[in-house]
Design a protein around this motif. Sequence first.
Motif, PDB file in Angstrom:
ATOM      1  N   TRP A 158       0.809  -1.217   0.000  1.00  0.00           N
ATOM      2  CA  TRP A 158       0.000   0.000   0.000  1.00  0.00           C
ATOM      3  C   TRP A 158       0.845   1.271   0.000  1.00  0.00           C
ATOM      4  O   TRP A 158       0.341   2.353  -0.243  1.00  0.00           O
ATOM      5  N   GLU A 159       2.155   1.098   0.285  1.00  0.00           N
ATOM      6  CA  GLU A 159       3.080   2.235   0.175  1.00  0.00           C
ATOM      7  C   GLU A 159       3.304   2.610  -1.286  1.00  0.00           C
ATOM      8  O   GLU A 159       3.574   3.762  -1.603  1.00  0.00           O
ATOM      9  N   ARG A 160       3.238   1.585  -2.160  1.00  0.00           N
ATOM     10  CA  ARG A 160       3.698   1.792  -3.536  1.00  0.00           C
ATOM     11  C   ARG A 160       2.624   1.519  -4.576  1.00  0.00           C
ATOM     12  O   ARG A 160       2.699   2.007  -5.702  1.00  0.00           O
ATOM     13  N   ALA A 161       1.662   0.684  -4.203  1.00  0.00           N
ATOM     14  CA  ALA A 161       0.736   0.184  -5.234  1.00  0.00           C
ATOM     15  C   ALA A 161      -0.203   1.295  -5.735  1.00  0.00           C
ATOM     16  O   ALA A 161      -0.720   2.085  -4.952  1.00  0.00           O
ATOM     17  N   ARG A 162      -0.391   1.324  -7.027  1.00  0.00           N
ATOM     18  CA  ARG A 162      -1.345   2.259  -7.629  1.00  0.00           C
ATOM     19  C   ARG A 162      -2.701   1.542  -7.700  1.00  0.00           C
ATOM     20  O   ARG A 162      -2.788   0.412  -8.194  1.00  0.00           O
ATOM     21  N   ILE A 163      -3.689   2.200  -7.185  1.00  0.00           N
ATOM     22  CA  ILE A 163      -5.024   1.599  -7.168  1.00  0.00           C
ATOM     23  C   ILE A 163      -5.760   2.050  -8.436  1.00  0.00           C
ATOM     24  O   ILE A 163      -5.924   3.246  -8.677  1.00  0.00           O
ATOM     25  N   VAL A 164      -6.140   1.076  -9.250  1.00  0.00           N
ATOM     26  CA  VAL A 164      -6.751   1.408 -10.541  1.00  0.00           C
ATOM     27  C   VAL A 164      -8.266   1.448 -10.374  1.00  0.00           C
ATOM     28  O   VAL A 164      -8.880   0.455  -9.971  1.00  0.00           O
ATOM     29  N   LEU A 165      -8.851   2.606 -10.677  1.00  0.00           N
ATOM     30  CA  LEU A 165     -10.300   2.777 -10.540  1.00  0.00           C
ATOM     31  C   LEU A 165     -10.986   2.434 -11.854  1.00  0.00           C
ATOM     32  O   LEU A 165     -10.367   2.509 -12.926  1.00  0.00           O
ATOM     33  N   HIS A 166     -12.257   2.059 -11.764  1.00  0.00           N
ATOM     34  CA  HIS A 166     -12.991   1.708 -12.988  1.00  0.00           C
ATOM     35  C   HIS A 166     -13.016   2.910 -13.939  1.00  0.00           C
ATOM     36  O   HIS A 166     -13.393   4.012 -13.528  1.00  0.00           O
ATOM     37  N   PRO A 167     -12.598   2.705 -15.203  1.00  0.00           N
ATOM     38  CA  PRO A 167     -12.471   3.851 -16.114  1.00  0.00           C
ATOM     39  C   PRO A 167     -13.813   4.504 -16.478  1.00  0.00           C
ATOM     40  O   PRO A 167     -13.825   5.635 -16.954  1.00  0.00           O
ATOM     41  N   GLY A 259     -10.402   1.751   5.985  1.00  0.00           N
ATOM     42  CA  GLY A 259     -10.578   0.319   5.714  1.00  0.00           C
ATOM     43  C   GLY A 259     -11.989   0.037   5.196  1.00  0.00           C
ATOM     44  O   GLY A 259     -12.177  -0.683   4.210  1.00  0.00           O
ATOM     45  N   ARG A 260     -12.954   0.678   5.854  1.00  0.00           N
ATOM     46  CA  ARG A 260     -14.352   0.492   5.451  1.00  0.00           C
ATOM     47  C   ARG A 260     -14.603   1.062   4.051  1.00  0.00           C
ATOM     48  O   ARG A 260     -15.246   0.436   3.218  1.00  0.00           O
ATOM     49  N   TRP A 261     -14.042   2.259   3.770  1.00  0.00           N
ATOM     50  CA  TRP A 261     -14.207   2.861   2.436  1.00  0.00           C
ATOM     51  C   TRP A 261     -13.664   1.928   1.358  1.00  0.00           C
ATOM     52  O   TRP A 261     -14.316   1.675   0.354  1.00  0.00           O
ATOM     53  N   PHE A 262     -12.448   1.451   1.639  1.00  0.00           N
ATOM     54  CA  PHE A 262     -11.791   0.651   0.609  1.00  0.00           C
ATOM     55  C   PHE A 262     -12.578  -0.636   0.342  1.00  0.00           C
ATOM     56  O   PHE A 262     -12.752  -1.042  -0.810  1.00  0.00           O
ATOM     57  N   GLN A 263     -13.077  -1.212   1.417  1.00  0.00           N
ATOM     58  CA  GLN A 263     -13.872  -2.428   1.253  1.00  0.00           C
ATOM     59  C   GLN A 263     -15.136  -2.137   0.425  1.00  0.00           C
ATOM     60  O   GLN A 263     -15.504  -2.910  -0.460  1.00  0.00           O
ATOM     61  N   GLN A 264     -15.746  -0.995   0.709  1.00  0.00           N
ATOM     62  CA  GLN A 264     -16.952  -0.614  -0.028  1.00  0.00           C
ATOM     63  C   GLN A 264     -16.616  -0.411  -1.514  1.00  0.00           C
ATOM     64  O   GLN A 264     -17.321  -0.887  -2.392  1.00  0.00           O
ATOM     65  N   LEU A 270     -15.676  -0.315  -7.897  1.00  0.00           N
ATOM     66  CA  LEU A 270     -15.012   0.945  -8.270  1.00  0.00           C
ATOM     67  C   LEU A 270     -13.511   0.734  -8.434  1.00  0.00           C
ATOM     68  O   LEU A 270     -12.852   1.430  -9.195  1.00  0.00           O
ATOM     69  N   VAL A 271     -12.953  -0.238  -7.657  1.00  0.00           N
ATOM     70  CA  VAL A 271     -11.530  -0.574  -7.782  1.00  0.00           C
ATOM     71  C   VAL A 271     -11.440  -1.806  -8.667  1.00  0.00           C
ATOM     72  O   VAL A 271     -12.096  -2.812  -8.400  1.00  0.00           O
ATOM     73  N   VAL A 272     -10.678  -1.718  -9.745  1.00  0.00           N
ATOM     74  CA  VAL A 272     -10.604  -2.866 -10.658  1.00  0.00           C
ATOM     75  C   VAL A 272      -9.232  -3.529 -10.665  1.00  0.00           C
ATOM     76  O   VAL A 272      -9.071  -4.630 -11.162  1.00  0.00           O
ATOM     77  N   ASP A 273      -8.221  -2.851 -10.114  1.00  0.00           N
ATOM     78  CA  ASP A 273      -6.895  -3.482 -10.096  1.00  0.00           C
ATOM     79  C   ASP A 273      -6.017  -2.778  -9.077  1.00  0.00           C
ATOM     80  O   ASP A 273      -6.281  -1.630  -8.702  1.00  0.00           O
ATOM     81  N   VAL A 274      -5.004  -3.500  -8.630  1.00  0.00           N
ATOM     82  CA  VAL A 274      -3.974  -2.904  -7.777  1.00  0.00           C
ATOM     83  C   VAL A 274      -2.654  -3.193  -8.482  1.00  0.00           C
ATOM     84  O   VAL A 274      -2.287  -4.345  -8.681  1.00  0.00           O
TER      85      VAL A 274
END
Lengths: 280, 284
Positions: A158-167, A259-264, A270-274
């Motif tokens: 989580w320090e480095r990973a880019r969180i890819v959102l649904h385009p 944590g709750r936001w990310f899980q939601q 909304l999150v499609v890749d890390v």
Amino acid sequence: MRNDLASVQAFLASVIPGHAPIPDDPALAEAAARFVTGNGRLTPAAQVDIYRRQFWLRHREILRDDFPALARLLGDAKMDAFCRDFLDAHPPTRAPFETLIEPVPRFAEAWPGFETQAERTFAADLTRYEIALLEVRTGPDAPPLDPQKLASLPEDAWERARIVLHPAMRRLAFSYPVHRLRKAWLVSGEPAVFPDAPSPAHIALYRNRELVTHFEELEPEAFALLDLLAEGAALVPALGRLAEPLPEERQAHVAASVGRWFQQWTSLGLVVDVDLPSSS
Amino acid sequence: MTAPDRMRLGLPDLGIGVGLRLPHYEEIFETRPKVDWFEIISENFLVPGGVPLANLDRALAHYPVIQHGVTLSIGGTTPLDFDFLRDLRALLRRTKSPWVSDHLCWTGTATLNTHDLLPLPYTAEVVRHVAARARIVQDTLEVPLVLENVSSYLTYTSSDMTEWDFLTAVVEEANCGILLDINNIYVSSQNHGFDPRAYVDAVPAERVVQIHLAGHTNYGDYIIDTHSGPVIDPVWDLYRRAIGRVGPVSTLIEWDEDIPPLATLLAEAERARVVREEVLSHAK
Ligand SMILES: [Fe+2]
């Protein structure tokens, strides 16, 4: 007077967006007769006028179809006036309808037909939302997040990973809760009126796995975090940037909620890749 | 007489189709009605993803789909839009449409897109202009381009040939196909006072790849091609005449305004099938 193809087209393009019947304007009627023959029933100007009327009816229909809540709010006569003024200010120059409607919110924000600046702000929010609904429906596809991938991430990811959102997802901040009002007007049939006072809202507009579009209301900090992630920031640095200007009590709230936001966000799709850059 | 294998430019006869329209999607996907093929408006599917392309894929899983466009503006005087053509070609790879159609018309200038299909002046100079552009489009798309005659509500002082001579000259010079819209022939014949049978009899039969049938709206002094309501009897008569000349050609019912229940549309398609088979069995 030239009568080649480009001249014919330039003449018709100059008169087709007009408001008044072409036969009523002697100069235009005379110009029409140079290019167009007319027949036993219709003068040249009357023939051209068919295309002028069709232009108006067609574009009015496009705008009413794409902005049904605005049309409900304004009623027929005022919506017609809005469409007329909009087409005058932004005549369509390209084929895709998306390019035609793109300036509508900016136009609404300054339209003199509204009585107050508050009405203008509301209409700009509403039309921005109606455009976003169309964009989410046809936005790019993305395969869903692979839960295996999420589970197998190293501790420090989580320090480095880019969180890819649904385009196809849109993040929208409004002065008025236009998403709820539009639903109340068009789905529940409630009367469409300007709200009395602003009430800011932040939403994510997305389509689910069955391709049905939904909105999700977000806390302002969650919305800001999504913004930072969309810019490409990794989660931990994004949280740092988000927390910095916040008072202590909001910082604590973010820390307790993330944590709750990310899980939601993952459960809504909304999150499609890390995307973990390979460490070198 | 043209050899049978050169008819339709060698392209297949798909039978009788209808336009794939939003209000019918769910019923079509659930009941898979007996219809030979669907026509789509290409522009509605030139989107990055989401609902339209998912629905297109559902249709493609069970039916041939032919692409029909409305924004090419082959008779325009602004440069061809190669970004648009690239997107269209990508969609053709998805649909595997054996040909692609659009209208023999212009739609706008650099300052205005009318989103309408305006007629062209019928002159030799315009034939050369349109045919040169059609050749480029056909080369870019890598499938045969098929041009449709439009309904028109005006005629130009500069025209010096008939519409059917103009259409014939364009498709021969560009080496492309014809989408013969029988209703458009009828509408224009009423608006401009020519014999629609002369039109049907004059077009080069071997280049007719597809036929459109539709309803229209009569305003008294003029008729507008609204694609609403059923096909009227004089148009069915012209269709019989056309099939008698061109043989078995893919035929499509267009219905875009006051869209009826699917059953009504399919009944109209069945009528076209019966008419077509009657004429073809007589010819044998
Ligand atoms: Fe047609």
